[in-house]
Design a protein around this motif. Structure first.
Motif, PDB file in Angstrom:
ATOM      1  N   ALA A  32       0.815  -1.208   0.000  1.00 59.95           N
ATOM      2  CA  ALA A  32       0.000   0.000   0.000  1.00 59.95           C
ATOM      3  C   ALA A  32       0.856   1.268   0.000  1.00 59.95           C
ATOM      4  CB  ALA A  32      -0.929  -0.011   1.210  1.00 59.95           C
ATOM      5  N   LEU A  33       1.982   1.252   0.721  1.00 59.64           N
ATOM      6  CA  LEU A  33       2.810   2.460   0.810  1.00 59.64           C
ATOM      7  C   LEU A  33       3.466   2.741  -0.539  1.00 59.64           C
ATOM      8  CD1 LEU A  33       4.715   2.167   4.219  1.00 59.64           C
ATOM      9  CD2 LEU A  33       2.874   3.753   3.645  1.00 59.64           C
ATOM     10  N   PRO A  34       3.512   4.022  -0.949  1.00 56.06           N
ATOM     11  CA  PRO A  34       4.186   4.351  -2.212  1.00 56.06           C
ATOM     12  C   PRO A  34       5.691   4.075  -2.130  1.00 56.06           C
ATOM     13  CG  PRO A  34       3.507   6.337  -1.071  1.00 56.06           C
ATOM     14  CD  PRO A  34       2.920   5.193  -0.319  1.00 56.06           C
ATOM     15  N   THR A  35       6.309   3.851  -3.298  1.00 56.17           N
ATOM     16  CA  THR A  35       7.723   3.470  -3.345  1.00 56.17           C
ATOM     17  C   THR A  35       8.619   4.477  -2.628  1.00 56.17           C
ATOM     18  OG1 THR A  35       7.285   2.408  -5.451  1.00 56.17           O
ATOM     19  CG2 THR A  35       9.581   2.822  -4.904  1.00 56.17           C
ATOM     20  N   GLU A  36       8.370   5.782  -2.851  1.00 57.72           N
ATOM     21  CA  GLU A  36       9.240   6.804  -2.254  1.00 57.72           C
ATOM     22  C   GLU A  36       9.233   6.699  -0.732  1.00 57.72           C
ATOM     23  OE1 GLU A  36       7.006   7.484  -4.641  1.00 57.72           O
ATOM     24  OE2 GLU A  36       8.535   7.561  -6.227  1.00 57.72           O
ATOM     25  N   THR A  37       8.032   6.492  -0.167  1.00 59.29           N
ATOM     26  CA  THR A  37       7.914   6.374   1.287  1.00 59.29           C
ATOM     27  C   THR A  37       8.717   5.179   1.782  1.00 59.29           C
ATOM     28  OG1 THR A  37       5.665   7.178   1.003  1.00 59.29           O
ATOM     29  CG2 THR A  37       6.243   6.337   3.171  1.00 59.29           C
ATOM     30  N   ARG A  38       8.601   4.059   1.048  1.00 58.54           N
ATOM     31  CA  ARG A  38       9.317   2.860   1.477  1.00 58.54           C
ATOM     32  C   ARG A  38      10.821   3.039   1.349  1.00 58.54           C
ATOM     33  NH1 ARG A  38       7.690  -1.215  -2.037  1.00 58.54           N
ATOM     34  NH2 ARG A  38       6.055   0.009  -3.022  1.00 58.54           N
ATOM     35  N   LEU A  39      11.265   3.731   0.280  1.00 60.73           N
ATOM     36  CA  LEU A  39      12.700   4.002   0.128  1.00 60.73           C
ATOM     37  C   LEU A  39      13.223   4.780   1.318  1.00 60.73           C
ATOM     38  CD1 LEU A  39      13.006   5.130  -3.610  1.00 60.73           C
ATOM     39  CD2 LEU A  39      13.947   3.072  -2.592  1.00 60.73           C
ATOM     40  N   ALA A  40      12.487   5.821   1.708  1.00 64.71           N
ATOM     41  CA  ALA A  40      12.911   6.666   2.821  1.00 64.71           C
ATOM     42  C   ALA A  40      12.973   5.844   4.113  1.00 64.71           C
ATOM     43  CB  ALA A  40      11.960   7.840   2.977  1.00 64.71           C
ATOM     44  N   TRP A  41      11.954   5.026   4.343  1.00 67.99           N
ATOM     45  CA  TRP A  41      11.943   4.206   5.558  1.00 67.99           C
ATOM     46  C   TRP A  41      13.077   3.199   5.541  1.00 67.99           C
ATOM     47  CZ3 TRP A  41       9.840   4.093  10.293  1.00 67.99           C
ATOM     48  CH2 TRP A  41       8.840   5.033  10.556  1.00 67.99           C
ATOM     49  N   TYR A  42      13.317   2.596   4.393  1.00 65.37           N
ATOM     50  CA  TYR A  42      14.395   1.605   4.298  1.00 65.37           C
ATOM     51  C   TYR A  42      15.743   2.253   4.636  1.00 65.37           C
ATOM     52  CZ  TYR A  42      16.388  -2.839   2.822  1.00 65.37           C
ATOM     53  OH  TYR A  42      17.021  -4.064   2.814  1.00 65.37           O
ATOM     54  N   LEU A  49      22.536  -0.316  -6.320  1.00 64.07           N
ATOM     55  CA  LEU A  49      22.009  -1.656  -6.048  1.00 64.07           C
ATOM     56  C   LEU A  49      20.709  -1.607  -5.252  1.00 64.07           C
ATOM     57  CD1 LEU A  49      25.268  -3.628  -5.177  1.00 64.07           C
ATOM     58  CD2 LEU A  49      23.826  -3.941  -7.176  1.00 64.07           C
ATOM     59  N   LEU A  50      20.621  -0.660  -4.316  1.00 67.07           N
ATOM     60  CA  LEU A  50      19.482  -0.645  -3.395  1.00 67.07           C
ATOM     61  C   LEU A  50      18.295   0.170  -3.888  1.00 67.07           C
ATOM     62  CD1 LEU A  50      21.257  -0.157   0.038  1.00 67.07           C
ATOM     63  CD2 LEU A  50      19.500  -1.851  -0.361  1.00 67.07           C
ATOM     64  N   PHE A  51      18.559   1.391  -4.370  1.00 65.22           N
ATOM     65  CA  PHE A  51      17.470   2.358  -4.434  1.00 65.22           C
ATOM     66  C   PHE A  51      17.074   2.855  -5.822  1.00 65.22           C
ATOM     67  CE2 PHE A  51      19.056   3.496   0.012  1.00 65.22           C
ATOM     68  CZ  PHE A  51      18.103   2.695   0.614  1.00 65.22           C
ATOM     69  N   VAL A  52      17.968   2.801  -6.819  1.00 63.60           N
ATOM     70  CA  VAL A  52      17.657   3.451  -8.098  1.00 63.60           C
ATOM     71  C   VAL A  52      16.430   2.805  -8.744  1.00 63.60           C
ATOM     72  CG1 VAL A  52      18.498   3.936 -10.418  1.00 63.60           C
ATOM     73  CG2 VAL A  52      20.017   4.188  -8.478  1.00 63.60           C
ATOM     74  N   GLN A  53      15.458   3.626  -9.129  1.00 67.77           N
ATOM     75  CA  GLN A  53      14.206   3.121  -9.671  1.00 67.77           C
ATOM     76  C   GLN A  53      14.103   3.276 -11.182  1.00 67.77           C
ATOM     77  OE1 GLN A  53      11.800   1.530  -7.724  1.00 67.77           O
ATOM     78  NE2 GLN A  53      13.528   1.609  -6.326  1.00 67.77           N
ATOM     79  N   ARG A  64      17.180  -7.927  -6.485  1.00 70.50           N
ATOM     80  CA  ARG A  64      16.563  -7.174  -5.388  1.00 70.50           C
ATOM     81  C   ARG A  64      15.568  -8.022  -4.615  1.00 70.50           C
ATOM     82  NH1 ARG A  64      15.844  -1.017  -7.814  1.00 70.50           N
ATOM     83  NH2 ARG A  64      18.044  -0.507  -7.669  1.00 70.50           N
ATOM     84  N   HIS A  65      14.807  -8.848  -5.333  1.00 68.67           N
ATOM     85  CA  HIS A  65      13.895  -9.736  -4.611  1.00 68.67           C
ATOM     86  C   HIS A  65      14.675 -10.763  -3.788  1.00 68.67           C
ATOM     87  CE1 HIS A  65       9.786  -8.672  -5.419  1.00 68.67           C
ATOM     88  NE2 HIS A  65      10.060  -8.435  -6.691  1.00 68.67           N
ATOM     89  N   SER A  66      15.767 -11.277  -4.359  1.00 66.47           N
ATOM     90  CA  SER A  66      16.559 -12.293  -3.651  1.00 66.47           C
ATOM     91  C   SER A  66      17.197 -11.729  -2.392  1.00 66.47           C
ATOM     92  CB  SER A  66      17.659 -12.845  -4.551  1.00 66.47           C
ATOM     93  OG  SER A  66      17.116 -13.307  -5.763  1.00 66.47           O
ATOM     94  N   ALA A  67      17.569 -10.436  -2.442  1.00 71.38           N
ATOM     95  CA  ALA A  67      18.250  -9.821  -1.306  1.00 71.38           C
ATOM     96  C   ALA A  67      17.255  -9.195  -0.332  1.00 71.38           C
ATOM     97  CB  ALA A  67      19.244  -8.772  -1.794  1.00 71.38           C
ATOM     98  N   GLY A  68      15.960  -9.286  -0.635  1.00 69.57           N
ATOM     99  CA  GLY A  68      14.951  -8.771   0.288  1.00 69.57           C
ATOM    100  C   GLY A  68      14.837  -7.264   0.290  1.00 69.57           C
ATOM    101  N   ILE A  69      15.285  -6.630  -0.811  1.00 69.94           N
ATOM    102  CA  ILE A  69      15.153  -5.175  -0.923  1.00 69.94           C
ATOM    103  C   ILE A  69      13.801  -4.920  -1.566  1.00 69.94           C
ATOM    104  CG2 ILE A  69      16.215  -3.074  -1.809  1.00 69.94           C
ATOM    105  CD1 ILE A  69      18.729  -4.913  -2.304  1.00 69.94           C
ATOM    106  N   THR A  70      12.830  -4.515  -0.764  1.00 71.91           N
ATOM    107  CA  THR A  70      11.475  -4.477  -1.306  1.00 71.91           C
ATOM    108  C   THR A  70      11.070  -3.098  -1.786  1.00 71.91           C
ATOM    109  OG1 THR A  70      10.571  -4.076   0.867  1.00 71.91           O
ATOM    110  CG2 THR A  70      10.710  -6.352   0.145  1.00 71.91           C
ATOM    111  N   CYS A  71      12.040  -2.191  -1.873  1.00 72.98           N
ATOM    112  CA  CYS A  71      11.640  -0.832  -2.196  1.00 72.98           C
ATOM    113  C   CYS A  71      11.483  -0.615  -3.696  1.00 72.98           C
ATOM    114  CB  CYS A  71      12.620   0.170  -1.619  1.00 72.98           C
ATOM    115  SG  CYS A  71      14.241  -0.480  -1.361  1.00 72.98           S
ATOM    116  N   HIS A  72      10.567  -1.254  -4.297  1.00 72.41           N
ATOM    117  CA  HIS A  72      10.253  -0.963  -5.704  1.00 72.41           C
ATOM    118  C   HIS A  72       8.824  -1.379  -6.004  1.00 72.41           C
ATOM    119  CE1 HIS A  72      10.498  -5.163  -7.247  1.00 72.41           C
ATOM    120  NE2 HIS A  72      11.096  -5.279  -6.114  1.00 72.41           N
TER     121      HIS A  72
END
Lengths: 235, 62
Positions: free
Chosen positions: A122-132, B38-42, B54-62
């Motif tokens: 549900a959270l937008p990508t930008e929000t999740r990036l910042a939290w991560y 590796l982590l953040f570029v969209q 990214r899925h394998s490493a558990g980076i869910t920010c996408h």
């Protein structure tokens, strides 16, 4: 001086990176591809690169992932933090690997657990990036707090030292409580999500364990001793 | 093995004495750039290429 340390870190990174690249090649690629069958179209008309590109780039990403931590954490981090790390030899490496895992993966996962393809958040990508990113900083701070707690209680009994060292981990509950809700929906069965998550956890644990093992196997550079007489000021 | 007065502070001092500011800046920039990529570029091309990693490493920010 640091060249020798950097070299050992890079070698550990090559070992860890190749191991993790192999993990992505054998497990990660096919597991992710299999889970994609649960996806209902991204609305963007599919990926912009071929499947082969994704396969190869992901293996390469896995190798670089290990190399990055080898150089940054075991090359630079170990040199700077070694006097503060608990124990000797392999114990020091494992402590550093634990701190690295907590910073890069452990702390962020408490709020944003690994999600397989096919699960929409549900959270937008930008929000999740910042939290991560923010949680990586929190993880690093908590790891430092654990190290300081160890230093302050090192003279006490083993039980007290262990309890005090692990106590700062409780601070991780703060961001978990403060984080915004992130409901997810998707058709991936819960058991498959659990299997995927634990695969990810063991994959990262394997990476950090390999980094620590290779670095410990390489031993301590002789320059640690020689370096002591190095003038602390350049003038 | 280590002298007793060896501390994290000493290590930082030693590193500062033997490395130039430029070397440190280049090192930090390289590590940050690789980590960020590796982590953040969209950017779609990079995102889709690294998708399985990214899925394998558990980076869910996408």
């Amino acid at each position: 001086m640091t060249t020798d340390h950097l070299e050992r870190g890079a070698l550990a990174g090559v070992g860890g990176g190749l191991t993790y690249g192999l993990f992505v090649a054998t497990v990660g690629n096919s597991f992710t591809a299999g889970l994609e069958t649960f996806e209902h179209g991204h609305g963007g008309g599919g990926p912009v690169v071929s499947g082969l590109t994704t396969t190869l780039a992901s293996v390469g990403g896995g190798v670089l992932w290990g190399l990055l931590f080898g150089v940054a954490v075991f090359g630079v981090g170990y040199y700077l933090l070694e006097p503060a790390l608990p124990g000797t030899g392999a114990t020091k490496r494992l402590a550093l690997a634990g701190a690295g895992f907590l910073t890069v993966s452990g702390a962020p996962w408490l709020v944003l657990p690994p999600q397989p393809p096919g699960v929409e958040q549900a959270l937008p990508t930008e929000t999740r990036l910042a939290w991560y990113g923010g949680l990586m900083v929190v993880g690093a701070l908590v790891a430092v707090a654990c190290g300081l707690a160890y230093r302050w209680t090192a003279g006490r009994s083993r039980v007290v030292t262990a309890a005090a060292t692990l106590a700062p981990l409780a601070l991780l509950a703060v961001p978990v409580v403060l984080a915004p809700a992130n409901p997810v929906h998707g058709d991936v069965p819960a058991a498959l999500v659990a299997a995927y998550r634990w695969t990810v956890v063991f994959g990262q644990a394997l990476l950090w364990a390999t980094l620590a093992a290779v670095h410990a196997w390489l031993g301590d550079p002789a320059t640690t001793q020689v370096d002591t007489d190095y003038p602390a000021t350049a003038d | 093995m280590q002298p007793t007065d060896d501390s994290v502070y000493d290590r930082f001092e030693r590193a500062r004495a033997s490395l130039s500011g430029t070397q440190v800046a280049v090192g930090v920039a390289l590590v940050a750039a690789l980590g960020f990529a590796l982590l953040f570029v969209q950017e779609p091309m990079l995102h889709d290429s690294l998708h399985n990693f990214r899925h394998s490493a558990g980076i869910t920010c996408h």
